[in-house]
Structure formats: structure tokens, C-alpha cells
Design a protein around this motif. Structure first.
Motif, mmCIF file in Angstrom:
data_model
loop_
_atom_site.group_PDB
_atom_site.id
_atom_site.type_symbol
_atom_site.label_atom_id
_atom_site.label_comp_id
_atom_site.label_asym_id
_atom_site.label_seq_id
_atom_site.Cartn_x
_atom_site.Cartn_y
_atom_site.Cartn_z
ATOM 1 N N ALA A 144 40.156 35.937 39.757
ATOM 2 C CA ALA A 144 41.116 36.976 40.140
ATOM 3 C C ALA A 144 42.436 36.806 39.393
ATOM 4 N N TYR A 198 39.399 38.717 35.615
ATOM 5 C CA TYR A 198 37.964 38.861 35.335
ATOM 6 C C TYR A 198 37.310 39.776 36.368
ATOM 7 N N GLU A 199 36.414 40.606 35.911
ATOM 8 C CA GLU A 199 35.662 41.496 36.781
ATOM 9 C C GLU A 199 34.162 41.346 36.512
ATOM 10 N N LYS A 200 33.371 41.446 37.576
ATOM 11 C CA LYS A 200 31.926 41.333 37.431
ATOM 12 C C LYS A 200 31.375 42.574 36.726
ATOM 13 N N THR A 201 30.657 42.364 35.647
ATOM 14 C CA THR A 201 30.097 43.480 34.880
ATOM 15 C C THR A 201 28.576 43.526 34.907
ATOM 16 N N TYR A 256 30.936 37.962 34.069
ATOM 17 C CA TYR A 256 32.293 38.457 34.325
ATOM 18 C C TYR A 256 32.970 38.711 32.979
ATOM 19 N N ARG A 310 39.517 41.800 31.724
ATOM 20 C CA ARG A 310 40.114 43.094 31.423
ATOM 21 C C ARG A 310 41.047 42.971 30.218
#
Length: 446
Positions: free
Chosen positions: A414, A418-421, A441, A444
Motif C-alpha cells: 500500500a 502496488y495494486e493486484k493485477t 502486483y 502504479r
């Protein structure tokens, strides 16, 4: 001489019957039951008979077709060596980038097996056909072809030692084995050892065999030894016997020495097929039920382990390979695989110089009893390790890890955007550091 001895065992040649004496019906039955191990069966006396490729082309074509289907129906990972000791080495040899594990840096491995795949890669490169899917599947298809020929040789070997009917049941057991299905098309050194062992057994010089067969046998044993030196262990008794003793009762020596060696090499399952096939042949009742049970009990494990269990390690690399499809991605993308070391294949399944890194675990060769490898240090406190490793450092654009790690490093994810893709299924039986899913992850871009 051999035929005369066989006839005498069966009551022929006048050896046991005085002149004028009538042979009984029991004697005739004994003659009919004459074993191929001792009598002059087809191919006895060192001759294997016509090669099966010429004699039964349909059997060969069926076996090859089945193993090709086998190859495409195995889409899971088994052990790291099927990539890191074969395809990754071949990729490094031909395309001059990748990663070699510590064994290669220390010179503990031989290049004979990877050279087979390096040759394939080189041909594809010269033809400008080095597509990543071809790099993945053609080596496996080659291994499937070699395994199919070994299946045929196993059939021919048993037919020579016993009968065609026994060979048929052994062949059925070999094809039905779910573990053989699971392993025989993988690019594993052990798989190649198994193939060479079956060929060497087929060409083992039986009593009265010709020099040509003997040379083939010794060549195959030598090749197995080059691929992995420990492969020589089961052959020591037979090689010594070949040089130091006369070739008498070689069949019995084969049965007495070989099982021990095959256990050492992890391929005693071949012996299992022989004895299980022989048992099927001897069944007088319940034979159909036994065959049905054999098929069904092996079909489900073969399909489950080949198509479902531990498939995430391969599927996640397809996501990484997509980063290579766009040349602009390569200039900024980087990947860090935070999984037990060698959990996935590497550049052989990506085939572009995308910056990638994984947790390493080379052994300590200095005798330091307190030594911990990078993976051990990471898993002792993942959040602390990440914060220290990337403090004022360049963060990778993509992180790959098992689902069991997500909660423990959630604050790091967070904080760094990072975002789960992607979520990739791996196994229904997670344990320890291995989770049921693999997460990807991506950071962005600001």
C-alpha cells in the motif's frame, strides 16, 4: 547347442527317452510351456528379432501419438530441475542471457543434456522462429518422442525375455501409469536417464549376443554416465560381468542386479510395470475388472496432476511474457519473484531481456554453520527485508508472490502504490511458503 539344450529340457533330442519309448501327453505339454527365458524363443541367443519399427509400425505410431498427447496434457510444474538444469542452461548457451544456478558456476554439472535443447534453440534462432512458445514446447515434444521410443523398447525387451502376451500387459501398465504420464515428457535429466536405461537394458548383451548389440549397450551406459555420473551405479555389476565372466544365464543376473540399481536411480517403477504386467497375464478371473481399475485409478491422477496441480508456476510466466510483447514496456518494467527460490522457470519461458530477479538460495561451501541464504533471510521477516532492501532504492514495477505472503507485506504494498493485477491458481494443497494462488502486483506509474 542352445536349441539342443532347450529340446532336452522339454524331452526332445532323445536325451531322456530310451529308443522305442512313446512320449506321454504330459511331456508334450511341458514342451509347449517352454519359457522364453531358457528356450529358443524368438529373438533368443542375442538376437532381438526384427526391430519393432519395421515389424509393428502401428504400435510405434500409436505410442508416439499418445506421448505427444501426453505432452500437451501436462501443463504443470513438478520440480525446478526440469527448467533450471536444462532449458535455462540451453537458453543461456544460445541467447547469451539468463541465469545459471550455483551448480553450473561451480562446474558440477555437465552440458550434454542441455546441449540437446541448445541445438534446437540454435536452429530456431537461425530460422528466425525462436518464438517463446516454440522454445517451451519443442524440447518437450522431443523428450516425448524419446520416451515413446523407450516405451516401445520396453515392450520389445519383455517380449524377448518372456512372451508377446506378457509384453502386451507390461506395455499396458507402462502407458497407464499416471506417474510416468506426469514425468516422461518433462525436460528432466532423470527422464532422459530413464530413457537411456531402458535402451541399455534392451541392448544388454545376452548369451551369444553379437558385438554390435554389446557396443550399443556400452555406448548407452556411457551416455547415461556423461549426463549424470551417478547413473553408472546400477550398471557396475553388469559391466564388470560383461568383461570378466562368460555370458551364461544373463537373464537371471539381469533380474537379480538391475532392480537394486534402478531403485538407486529412482526408476524402479519400470520393474513394477514388468511384474504387474506379468501378474495381469497370469490372472484367470477378474482380469477385466483389474484392467478397468488400472485405467480409472490412473486416469484421474494423471489428469489432475497434469492439468491442475501446481500449474501456477507456468501460468504466471505467461503474464510476465506479456511485458515483452510491447517494446516500450521493456524499457521500464522489472520483475521481482518473491517465492521460494526456483519456483518458476525463468528466461526460457519469457525470452526477452526483461530485468527479473528472484530470491536466491545457493548453499554455503565454506563450512559456515550459521549461514542463511537469501530466501531464508527474507522469509524470516519479509516486511523488514523489503523495507531494508528497497530503502532509497529502485522499486521493481512488478512483484510476484504466493498468496500466503500477501497479508504480511500488505503495508509495504500500500505504501509503495502496488495494486493486484492478476490472480493465478496454483494448487489445492498449499503448505508452508507455498500458497494456493500466485498474485501479481504492479506499481502504479505516477
Amino acid at each position: 547347442m542352445q536349441r539342443a539344450e532347450s529340446d532336452m529340457r522339454a524331452g526332445g533330442g532323445g536325451g531322456f527317452f530310451p529308443r522305442g519309448r512313446t512320449r506321454s501327453a504330459d511331456t508334450v505339454r511341458l514342451r509347449k510351456r517352454k519359457s522364453a527365458l531358457y528356450g529358443a524363443a524368438p529373438g533368443a541367443g542375442g538376437e532381438r528379432g526384427p526391430d519393432l519399427i519395421g515389424e509393428n509400425i502401428y504400435l510405434v505410431l500409436f505410442t508416439i501419438t499418445l506421448r505427444v498427447l501426453n505432452c500437451f496434457l501436462v501443463q504443470t510444474s513438478f520440480v525446478p530441475d526440469e527448467y533450471w538444469q536444462s532449458l535455462e542452461v540451453a537458453h543461456h548457451m544460445v541467447f547469451n542471457y539468463g541465469y545459471l544456478t550455483w551448480e553450473w558456476a561451480e562446474g558440477l554439472r555437465g552440458y550434454s543434456y542441455p546441449l540437446l535443447f541448445a541445438t534446437i534453440y540454435r536452429v530456431l534462432q537461425l530460422l528466425a522462429k525462436d518464438d517463446v512458445q516454440l522454445l517451451i514446447w519443442i524440447p518437450r515434444l522431443v523428450q516425448a518422442l524419446l520416451s515413446a521410443l523407450a516405451d516401445v523398447k520396453l515392450y520389445s525387451l519383455v517380449r524377448h525375455l518372456e512372451t508377446a502376451e506378457t509384453a502386451k500387459w507390461v506395455y499396458l501398465c507402462q502407458l497407464c501409469s499416471w506417474f510416468t504420464w506426469y514425468c516422461c515428457t518433462r525436460t528432466l535429466t532423470n527422464t532422459m536417464e530413464t530413457v537411456l536405461t531402458i535402451f541399455a537394458l534392451f541392448y544388454y548383451p545376452m548369451e551369444g549376443s553379437k558385438t554390435k548389440s554389446s557396443c550399443k549397450y556400452l555406448t548407452l551406459v556411457t551416455l547415461a554416465f556423461i549426463i549424470r555420473p551417478t547413473a553408472v551405479i546400477p550398471w557396475i555389476p553388469l559391466v564388470l560381468r560383461h568383461f570378466w565372466q562368460e555370458q551364461k544365464k544373463a537373464d537371471l543376473v539381469l533380474y537379480s542386479y538391475i532392480p537394486v540399481g534402478l531403485v538407486i536411480l529412482g526408476i524402479s517403477l519400470i520393474i513394477d510395470r514388468v511384474f504387474f504386467g506379468y501378474s495381469l497375464k497370469q490372472l484367470k478371473t477378474w482380469k477385466k475388472s483389474a484392467i478397468t481399475f488400472l485405467l480409472l485409478s490412473n486416469l484421474l491422477p494423471a489428469l489432475y496432476t497434469g492439468l491442475i496441480h501446481q500449474r501456477g508456476s507456468l501460468d504466471v510466466m505467461m503474464h510476465m511474457q506479456q511485458l515483452c510483447n510491447n517494446s516500450s514496456n521493456q524499457s521500464w518494467a522489472s520483475v521481482f519473484i518473491m517465492m521460494p527460490c526456483h519456483s518458476t522457470p525463468f528466461y526460457s519461458h519469457v525470452h526477452c531481456p526483461l530485468p527479473m530477479r528472484f530470491l536466491r538460495c545457493p548453499p554455503d561451501l565454506t563450512g559456515n554453520e550459521s549461514y542463511l541464504d537469501e530466501a531464508d533471510i527474507f522469509y524470516s521477516n519479509p516486511l523488514k527485508w523489503l523495507n531494508e532492501e528497497f530503502y532509497n532504492g529502485t522499486l521493481p514495477t512488478h512483484l510476484v508472490f504466493f498468496s500466503v505472503l500477501e497479508q504480511e507485506i500488505s503495508s509495504f504494498l500500500a505504501l509503495n502504490g502496488y495494486e493486484k493485477t492478476a490472480t493465478v491458481f496454483h494448487t489445492h494443497m498449499p503448505q508452508g511458503r507455498i500458497g494456493s494462488h500466485i498474485y501479481v502486483y504492479a506499481r502504479r506509474v505516477k
